[in-house]
Motif scaffolding. Structure first.
Motif, PDB file in Angstrom:
ATOM      1  N   ILE A 230       0.880  -1.094  -0.160  1.00 27.72           N
ATOM      2  CA  ILE A 230      -0.010   0.160  -0.100  1.00 27.72           C
ATOM      3  C   ILE A 230       0.845   1.262  -0.109  1.00 27.72           C
ATOM      4  N   PRO A 231       1.924   1.168   0.552  1.00 28.98           N
ATOM      5  CA  PRO A 231       2.781   2.597   0.780  1.00 28.98           C
ATOM      6  C   PRO A 231       3.212   2.884  -0.602  1.00 28.98           C
ATOM      7  N   LEU A 232       3.472   2.026  -1.606  1.00 25.15           N
ATOM      8  CA  LEU A 232       3.683   2.512  -2.920  1.00 25.15           C
ATOM      9  C   LEU A 232       2.551   2.654  -3.750  1.00 25.15           C
ATOM     10  N   ILE A 233       1.485   2.007  -3.565  1.00 24.54           N
ATOM     11  CA  ILE A 233       0.223   2.281  -4.247  1.00 24.54           C
ATOM     12  C   ILE A 233      -0.185   3.753  -3.788  1.00 24.54           C
ATOM     13  N   LEU A 234       0.074   4.032  -2.305  1.00 26.59           N
ATOM     14  CA  LEU A 234      -0.509   5.619  -2.050  1.00 26.59           C
ATOM     15  C   LEU A 234       0.378   6.668  -2.840  1.00 26.59           C
ATOM     16  N   TRP A 235       1.640   6.272  -2.997  1.00 21.51           N
ATOM     17  CA  TRP A 235       2.556   7.220  -3.628  1.00 21.51           C
ATOM     18  C   TRP A 235       2.138   7.562  -5.092  1.00 21.51           C
ATOM     19  N   GLY A 351      -6.915 -11.794  -4.059  1.00 23.50           N
ATOM     20  CA  GLY A 351      -7.001 -10.735  -4.786  1.00 23.50           C
ATOM     21  C   GLY A 351      -7.876  -9.686  -4.364  1.00 23.50           C
ATOM     22  N   MET A 352      -9.151 -10.206  -3.750  1.00 16.92           N
ATOM     23  CA  MET A 352     -10.143  -9.402  -3.287  1.00 16.92           C
ATOM     24  C   MET A 352      -9.624  -8.772  -1.945  1.00 16.92           C
ATOM     25  N   ILE A 353      -8.947  -9.460  -0.953  1.00 16.21           N
ATOM     26  CA  ILE A 353      -8.275  -8.778   0.110  1.00 16.21           C
ATOM     27  C   ILE A 353      -7.472  -7.529  -0.398  1.00 16.21           C
ATOM     28  N   MET A 354      -6.632  -7.761  -1.191  1.00 17.67           N
ATOM     29  CA  MET A 354      -5.624  -6.835  -1.676  1.00 17.67           C
ATOM     30  C   MET A 354      -6.579  -5.539  -2.147  1.00 17.67           C
ATOM     31  N   MET A 355      -7.217  -5.788  -3.261  1.00 18.76           N
ATOM     32  CA  MET A 355      -7.837  -4.572  -3.716  1.00 18.76           C
ATOM     33  C   MET A 355      -8.916  -3.668  -2.941  1.00 18.76           C
ATOM     34  N   VAL A 356      -9.410  -4.621  -2.102  1.00 19.87           N
ATOM     35  CA  VAL A 356     -10.523  -3.994  -1.027  1.00 19.87           C
ATOM     36  C   VAL A 356      -9.763  -3.055  -0.107  1.00 19.87           C
ATOM     37  N   ALA A 357      -8.564  -3.719   0.340  1.00 21.13           N
ATOM     38  CA  ALA A 357      -7.714  -2.941   1.221  1.00 21.13           C
ATOM     39  C   ALA A 357      -7.154  -1.658   0.561  1.00 21.13           C
ATOM     40  N   PHE A 358      -6.713  -1.932  -0.692  1.00 26.61           N
ATOM     41  CA  PHE A 358      -6.317  -0.653  -1.419  1.00 26.61           C
ATOM     42  C   PHE A 358      -7.184   0.485  -1.540  1.00 26.61           C
ATOM     43  N   PHE A 359      -8.408  -0.017  -1.819  1.00 23.81           N
ATOM     44  CA  PHE A 359      -9.599   1.032  -1.856  1.00 23.81           C
ATOM     45  C   PHE A 359      -9.893   1.654  -0.667  1.00 23.81           C
ATOM     46  N   ILE A 360      -9.715   1.033   0.431  1.00 28.73           N
ATOM     47  CA  ILE A 360     -10.252   1.466   1.792  1.00 28.73           C
ATOM     48  C   ILE A 360      -9.112   2.431   2.232  1.00 28.73           C
ATOM     49  N   VAL A 361      -7.841   2.137   2.036  1.00 27.84           N
ATOM     50  CA  VAL A 361      -7.062   2.799   2.785  1.00 27.84           C
ATOM     51  C   VAL A 361      -6.592   4.306   1.749  1.00 27.84           C
ATOM     52  N   ILE A 362      -6.718   4.049   0.492  1.00 29.30           N
ATOM     53  CA  ILE A 362      -6.534   5.344  -0.473  1.00 29.30           C
ATOM     54  C   ILE A 362      -7.474   6.317  -0.155  1.00 29.30           C
ATOM     55  N   GLU A 363      -8.743   5.871  -0.093  1.00 33.66           N
ATOM     56  CA  GLU A 363      -9.824   6.714   0.203  1.00 33.66           C
ATOM     57  C   GLU A 363      -9.567   7.377   1.467  1.00 33.66           C
ATOM     58  N   LEU A 364      -9.363   6.584   2.614  1.00 33.60           N
ATOM     59  CA  LEU A 364      -9.259   7.226   3.983  1.00 33.60           C
ATOM     60  C   LEU A 364      -8.086   8.331   3.916  1.00 33.60           C
ATOM     61  N   VAL A 365      -6.969   8.029   3.456  1.00 28.86           N
ATOM     62  CA  VAL A 365      -5.759   9.019   3.192  1.00 28.86           C
ATOM     63  C   VAL A 365      -6.094  10.104   2.412  1.00 28.86           C
ATOM     64  N   ARG A 366      -7.018   9.906   1.260  1.00 27.93           N
ATOM     65  CA  ARG A 366      -7.233  11.003   0.517  1.00 27.93           C
ATOM     66  C   ARG A 366      -8.233  12.076   1.320  1.00 27.93           C
ATOM     67  N   ILE A 367      -9.030  11.590   2.197  1.00 30.17           N
ATOM     68  CA  ILE A 367      -9.873  12.424   2.931  1.00 30.17           C
ATOM     69  C   ILE A 367      -8.945  12.955   4.033  1.00 30.17           C
ATOM     70  N   THR A 368      -8.353  12.376   4.778  1.00 32.34           N
ATOM     71  CA  THR A 368      -7.501  13.174   5.836  1.00 32.34           C
ATOM     72  C   THR A 368      -6.416  14.028   5.257  1.00 32.34           C
ATOM     73  N   TYR A 369      -5.818  13.620   3.983  1.00 34.07           N
ATOM     74  CA  TYR A 369      -4.730  14.409   3.406  1.00 34.07           C
ATOM     75  C   TYR A 369      -5.260  15.950   3.333  1.00 34.07           C
ATOM     76  N   GLU A 370      -6.518  16.104   3.160  1.00 30.31           N
ATOM     77  CA  GLU A 370      -7.100  17.436   2.964  1.00 30.31           C
ATOM     78  C   GLU A 370      -7.032  18.093   4.123  1.00 30.31           C
ATOM     79  N   SER A 371      -7.173  17.551   5.385  1.00 36.13           N
ATOM     80  CA  SER A 371      -6.929  18.398   6.756  1.00 36.13           C
ATOM     81  C   SER A 371      -5.410  18.095   7.282  1.00 36.13           C
ATOM     82  N   HIS A 372      -4.894  17.142   6.873  1.00 38.70           N
ATOM     83  CA  HIS A 372      -3.554  16.808   7.873  1.00 38.70           C
ATOM     84  C   HIS A 372      -2.347  16.985   6.873  1.00 38.70           C
ATOM     85  N   GLY A 373      -2.481  17.055   5.419  1.00 40.32           N
ATOM     86  CA  GLY A 373      -1.481  17.131   4.593  1.00 40.32           C
ATOM     87  C   GLY A 373      -0.600  15.810   4.770  1.00 40.32           C
ATOM     88  N   MET A 374       0.810  15.999   4.628  1.00 41.53           N
ATOM     89  CA  MET A 374       1.681  15.072   4.350  1.00 41.53           C
ATOM     90  C   MET A 374       1.879  14.243   5.848  1.00 41.53           C
TER      91      MET A 374
END
Length: 409
Positions: A230-235, A351-374
């Motif tokens: 996920i860290p690279l996916i987030l990047w 595959g399902m576990i990976m993709m669902v985890a990717f989706f959840i974490v990316i969306e959570l970080v996307r939302i928190t990035y707006e208020s907490h940045g880096m």
């Protein structure tokens, strides 16, 4: 299930996997080329740049939703028919997305494009294993991996060039053309093997998946895979916003900044291939996860000392991607071997576990990035890698001890 006649790997039979890897490359670069364009796309649709990571998360979610069905379905109707239908579907989605008028329509088609990920893993890879002899199949998979790794390295540079000189729409048109070429290659060169499968009600598929998800060792290993990836996916998802919008890099500078990071992944995979025979299986994971943790600490240091943020991002993410290259395939192999249920079902569950985890974490970080940045990004990367050192590390260590007791290297 009957044994199918195997074919020898030669110049003629190699044409099928080359056609398949062209489709795989098309699907992968569909994500890596589009991410640099997301700032322009959000501007076209009149929405905030915070929507940019959603392009990737919806793409990955699409890859998770049908994994449970496409593998068993290809057993019944044939791999070739399913693969050809999947390629056509992907081509159509790439062409229709250029007519979208809102970010919601765009993300809907990104979701549908993501089904191509399932076509590759649940149908294409299974066909390779069935058609070729064991050692030849391993060689083919290694060749395909090396070629497909070009996509994350080349995609950001091409995407940045595209935004500088042409519209983002042309990226999807080019991807559709590549995928269409792969369809003709697959139709002409893929053997038309048909498995003889006893038709059972869908409840049998559900029973198999229940058995897989009740296996604690499987769950621990399957969850450890997104922890390291996920860290690279987030990047990939957030770097357009971080580098271009916040740090002021040009699109071309953004593309060039991806070279060392994604190059680290390629070098990690090459290193794994070269040393895997000399070390006990799992040793590369134990050696490189501390390196990944160090990379996350460098990210945090860059957030604290902002004058060094750019270089901290590049160095930290390069260490993380190198560690992922050395560990991902081993963890994936351990996960597939952790359950006695059929490999197709286990692979679909991973595959399902990976993709669902990717989706959840990316969306959570996307939302928190707006208020907490880096801080949201750096601390998430650190938490994921640090979490691996709890139960996943114990499981890998136990597997290595069990293999040693059995005399397995």
């Amino acid at each position: 299930m009957q044994n199918l006649p195997k074919v020898q790997l030669n110049r003629t039979t190699l044409l099928f996997p080359l056609a398949l890897v062209l489709f795989e490359f098309s699907v992968y670069i569909c994500n890596d080329l589009v991410q640099p364009a997301m700032l322009a796309i959000t501007q076209d649709f009149g929405v905030s740049s915070s929507w940019a990571p959603s392009s990737m998360s919806f793409f990955l979610l699409g890859g998770a939703c049908l994994a449970w069905l496409l593998g068993p379905l290809s057993d019944r109707i044939g791999r070739k028919k399913m693969l050809l239908a999947g390629v056509i579907f992907f081509v159509i989605c790439c062409l229709l997305i250029i007519f979208t008028q809102s970010i919601h329509q765009f993300l809907a088609f990104r979701f549908l494009q993501g089904i191509g990920l399932t076509i590759i893993s649940a149908v294409g890879y299974a066909a390779i294993q069935e058609i070729f002899e064991e050692r030849d199949a391993i060689k083919v998979m290694a060749l395909m991996a090396n070629i497909s790794l070009i996509a994350p390295l080349l995609g950001p540079v091409l995407g940045a060039f595209m935004i500088e000189h042409v519209s983002w729409h042309w990226g999807f048109i080019g991807i559709a053309i590549l995928a269409a070429l792969s369809w003709f290659g697959l139709k002409a060169k893929m053997p038309n093997y048909q498995l003889s499968v006893t038709k059972k009600p869908l409840s049998y598929i559900w029973d198999d998946f229940k058995a897989v998800f009740r296996n604690r060792r499987f769950l621990g290993l399957a969850l450890s895979i997104p922890m390291v990836s996920i860290p690279l996916i987030l990047w990939i998802a957030l770097s357009p916003v971080i580098l271009v919008e916040h740090l002021g890099l040009t699109n071309m500078q953004y593309g060039l900044a991806q070279v060392p990071v994604l190059g680290g992944l390629i070098i990690g995979n090459i290193a794994l291939i070269n040393i895997i025979d000399r070390l006990p299986l799992g040793k590369t994971v134990m050696l490189t996860l501390p390196l990944m943790l160090l990379g996350t600490l460098i990210l945090i240091a860059g957030v604290i000392w902002k004058d060094y943020l750019l270089w901290s991002l590049i160095v930290g993410m390069t260490l993380i991607s190198f560690g992922e290259g050395c560990s991902f395939s081993v963890l994936y192999r351990f996960a597939l071997s952790s359950s006695p249920v059929s490999q197709g079902t286990v692979a679909a569950a991973v595959g399902m576990i990976m993709m669902v985890a990717f989706f959840i974490v990316i969306e959570l970080v996307r939302i928190t990035y707006e208020s907490h940045g880096m801080w949201a990004y750096a601390l998430t990367c650190f938490a994921l890698i640090a979490l691996w050192f709890t139960f996943p590390r114990r499981i890998v260590k136990n597997i290595m001890q069990e293999r040693l007791a059995k005399g397995e290297f």
